[in-house]
Design an enzyme around this catalytic site. Sequence first.
Site, short mmCIF file in Angstrom:
data_model
loop_
_atom_site.label_atom_id
_atom_site.label_comp_id
_atom_site.label_asym_id
_atom_site.label_seq_id
_atom_site.Cartn_x
_atom_site.Cartn_y
_atom_site.Cartn_z
N GLU A 175 -0.04 -3.02 -5.61
CA GLU A 175 0.76 -1.66 -5.86
C GLU A 175 2.05 -1.77 -5.16
O GLU A 175 2.17 -1.45 -3.92
CB GLU A 175 -0.09 -0.50 -5.23
N LYS A 217 -0.45 -1.83 -10.28
CA LYS A 217 -0.43 -0.24 -10.09
C LYS A 217 0.91 0.08 -9.75
O LYS A 217 1.34 0.20 -8.63
CB LYS A 217 -1.46 0.08 -9.03
P1 13P Z 1 -0.88 8.95 -5.55
O1 13P Z 1 -1.28 8.89 -6.80
O2 13P Z 1 -1.11 10.14 -4.82
O3 13P Z 1 0.48 8.32 -5.19
O4 13P Z 1 -1.79 7.78 -4.60
C1 13P Z 1 -2.08 6.46 -5.30
C2 13P Z 1 -2.34 5.58 -4.10
O5 13P Z 1 -3.28 5.01 -4.23
C3 13P Z 1 -1.34 5.68 -3.10
O6 13P Z 1 -1.32 4.28 -2.39
#
Ligand code: 13P
Length: 357
Positions: A175, A217
């Site tokens: 992510e 992500k």
């Molecule tokens: P949000 O969808 O609220 O941005 O959170 C996703 C997430 O896993 C943040 O690390």
Amino acid sequence: MRDLTAIAAALVAPGQGILAADESIATMSARLAAAGIEPTASSRLSYREMLVTTPALADGISGIILCGETFGQRLDNGTPFPAAIRRAGMLTGIKVDAGTRPLAGCPGETVTEGLDGLPPRLRDFARRGAAFAKWRAVLRIGPGTPSAMALRANAQALGRFAADCQHAGLVPIVEPEVLMDGSHSLAQCEAVTSLVLLEVTAALQDYGVAFEAMVLKPNMALPGAESAEQASPDQVAEATIASLASLPATLGGVAFLSGGQRPEQATANLAALNSPALNSPALNSPALNSPALGTPPLLLWPLTFSFGRALVAPALAAWPGTRAAQRAGQRALARRVAMNVAALQGRYASELELDAA
Ligand code: 13P
């Protein structure tokens, strides 16, 4: 030996997305307090129990990401969270990063920590029922940022994390989040996100990560939250797909974070990303798939959601804060899941939000 490619495919299976319920203790406590609920370990547990026991959640949710605290807790009936999630037909994920810290020499920027001792921690989570793990890097658009150093440091950490996960038998959720904070334009966000994903892809390659056994992500490409620019879902989808151009064809899938978008906005953008028009074979034919033409790249991966706030914010608002009164929160979560599944399946229209309200 687990089949990590099959797990990655299951996480992004058609009509399914991931629920991110892995807020840190500090973040979750602040959100509970803002909702008027006393932020204790017990209320955090009750809140997460309300989410994961939502009836038929597995119809639209393939996996749930937990934080370390919840991973080690038990439901009221004594079942550990990972076992409860498995019995409900979903996969359990674990957030393993230790959060962001200031990056020396790069004012205002951060690097995500947590690599020390990571391999044994990952093996332990795998043994206790985790199928996948998540690491979040944070990049900020501003004057001179993200810097080359911040890009490199965060991409390197994601590469090491992902390789360690696969060695430990877990699917990595990689992510890299370019924050919505700021007054930047949609085009700037697209450019920065492209750069970030290029750097992250190179680091993953350097560390020998198997792309088919991971899920990326990323953020959607969006104008900054303080920008006056309005971007339609089609514009967001086009910019977002362009930002994914450097990703390898073999990648297991893409599951977007919501990043502070309103729930309905995140869903409308996800619907546009999955719209047949954008993904039509004609639009993505090799003849048109040329950077010189500025057309979107050939789409090879499932595009789904791994939302936190855009799924759970309405549930938290509706939940009165007690174990005994779970249904209101669960109905709100189920509704958002249904809307996002409709978005994945090309059935979403803003009128649906009115019908469901
Ligand atoms: P949000 O969808 O609220 O941005 O959170 C996703 C997430 O896993 C943040 O690390």
